[in-house]
Scaffold this active site. Structure first.
Site, PDB file in Angstrom:
ATOM      1  N   GLU A   1       0.839  -1.204   0.000  1.00  0.00           N
ATOM      2  CA  GLU A   1       0.000   0.000   0.000  1.00  0.00           C
ATOM      3  C   GLU A   1       0.875   1.255   0.000  1.00  0.00           C
ATOM      4  O   GLU A   1       1.866   1.326   0.724  1.00  0.00           O
ATOM      5  CB  GLU A   1      -0.879  -0.016   1.258  1.00  0.00           C
TER       6      GLU A   1
ATOM      7  N   HIS B   1       2.335   4.698   0.953  1.00  0.00           N
ATOM      8  CA  HIS B   1       2.452   5.401   2.234  1.00  0.00           C
ATOM      9  C   HIS B   1       3.098   6.764   2.042  1.00  0.00           C
ATOM     10  O   HIS B   1       3.965   7.173   2.820  1.00  0.00           O
ATOM     11  CB  HIS B   1       3.270   4.563   3.228  1.00  0.00           C
TER      12      HIS B   1
ATOM     13  N   ASP C   1       3.442  -1.531   6.084  1.00  0.00           N
ATOM     14  CA  ASP C   1       2.576  -2.282   7.010  1.00  0.00           C
ATOM     15  C   ASP C   1       3.145  -3.672   7.299  1.00  0.00           C
ATOM     16  O   ASP C   1       3.127  -4.137   8.442  1.00  0.00           O
ATOM     17  CB  ASP C   1       1.163  -2.410   6.430  1.00  0.00           C
TER      18      ASP C   1
ATOM     19  N   HIS D   1      -2.229  -3.626   9.138  1.00  0.00           N
ATOM     20  CA  HIS D   1      -2.991  -2.890   8.116  1.00  0.00           C
ATOM     21  C   HIS D   1      -4.435  -2.795   8.590  1.00  0.00           C
ATOM     22  O   HIS D   1      -5.132  -3.813   8.693  1.00  0.00           O
ATOM     23  CB  HIS D   1      -2.891  -3.627   6.775  1.00  0.00           C
TER      24      HIS D   1
ATOM     25  N   GLU E   1      -7.365  -2.096   7.595  1.00  0.00           N
ATOM     26  CA  GLU E   1      -8.534  -2.643   6.899  1.00  0.00           C
ATOM     27  C   GLU E   1      -8.642  -4.162   6.968  1.00  0.00           C
ATOM     28  O   GLU E   1      -9.679  -4.734   6.619  1.00  0.00           O
ATOM     29  CB  GLU E   1      -8.510  -2.202   5.425  1.00  0.00           C
TER      30      GLU E   1
ATOM     31  N   HIS F   1      -1.703   7.623   8.841  1.00  0.00           N
ATOM     32  CA  HIS F   1      -1.282   6.830   7.684  1.00  0.00           C
ATOM     33  C   HIS F   1      -0.180   7.601   6.969  1.00  0.00           C
ATOM     34  O   HIS F   1      -0.438   8.651   6.384  1.00  0.00           O
ATOM     35  CB  HIS F   1      -2.452   6.584   6.728  1.00  0.00           C
TER      36      HIS F   1
ATOM     37  N   GLU G   1       4.140   5.798  12.003  1.00  0.00           N
ATOM     38  CA  GLU G   1       4.730   4.858  11.054  1.00  0.00           C
ATOM     39  C   GLU G   1       6.107   5.313  10.600  1.00  0.00           C
ATOM     40  O   GLU G   1       7.034   4.497  10.457  1.00  0.00           O
ATOM     41  CB  GLU G   1       3.811   4.678   9.849  1.00  0.00           C
TER      42      GLU G   1
END
Length: 259
Positions: A33, A35, A44, A119, A121, A176, A181
């Site tokens: 994904e 970032h 992630d 992650h 989701e 995010h 992170e």
């Protein structure tokens, strides 16, 4: 078995280790994904793997290969599945993979399986896969083999958040590609972080509802939902060490693992 990584163990080593009545395997789960311009697509997965290894080293658990693909990125938590660099699974695919992995490990004799999610989701589809696998195997006794499911950020303490965000924590919904992170990656994988490409911008302003098809303009151009300004390796070390220590304590207490 000397290694914490199942991928590095031989079949006889794994078989002998399974004779341990508390044999516990951690399965890191991430995604591919975007970032933002400063973090890698595998953020992630890299963070879930690092946390799993840290907890395993403290508890004697082993770490399975990482699930590197996750459920569709959503605009209010990951920027959206429409952004380049995000490659996702449909719900039934993630449920099926989780179901197969859970069933296989438990059938082989693993006592406890722990999914360490990185992650946002993924969570409910991991839950569904685990639930279906337990139903397949007819396992309903809480005293028998078990599966734990968690997201690593749920172990970040309030005191750690206060140190990492001295101006106040803006909320998980926009974390995010942000400070948490980025700081973790600066500590764990600094060679993959490009702070010279980071962009300063305000937090994403998104409605309280989901709209499909998404309106792409509502996601910041960077793909990150908040800026990484203020990220440091020192903050990342604090986040990592505190999170791993608390997770290891929970695993040891819940599953009877030695520390």
């Amino acid at each position: 078995m000397k290694t914490s990584l199942l991928a590095h163990a031989t079949a006889p080593e794994f078989s002998n280790w399974l004779d341990n009545e508390r044999a516990t395997v951690l399965v890191p789960v991430g995604a591919l994904e975007q970032h933002g311009p400063h973090l890698p697509l595998g953020t992630d997965s890299l963070l879930a793997t690092a946390v799993s290894l840290g907890a395993a080293e403290r508890t004697g658990a082993k770490v399975a290969q990482t699930l590197n693909y996750g459920y569709k990125s959503q605009q209010k938590s990951g920027g959206g599945n429409h952004l380049r660099g995000t490659l996702s699974l449909d719900a039934d695919s993630l449920i099926g993979i989780t179901r197969d992995i859970t069933r296989s490990f438990l059938q082989q004799g693993v006592r406890n399986l722990v999914f360490v999610n990185g992650h946002y989701e993924n969570y409910q589809f991991l839950y569904e896969g685990v639930d279906l696998a337990l139903r397949d195997l007819g396992l309903s006794d809480p005293a028998g083999p078990s599966v734990l499911l968690l997201s690593y950020w749920d172990y970040v303490s309030e005191s750690t958040l206060a140190t990492v965000y001295p101006q106040g924590f803006p909320g998980w919904d926009i974390e995010h590609g942000g400070v948490l992170e980025t700081s973790l990656m600066l500590h764990l994988h600094p060679e993959l972080v490009h702070m010279d490409e980071a962009v300063e911008h305000g937090p994403a302003l998104l409605p309280r509802f989901d709209r499909l098809p998404v309106v792409p303009e509502r996601t910041p151009d960077t793909g990150a939902l908040s800026a990484p300004s203020g990220s440091t390796a020192q903050k990342g070390r604090l986040l990592f060490e505190q999170t791993v220590a608390d997770l290891a304590t929970d695993l040891s207490t819940e599953l009877g693992l030695e520390r």
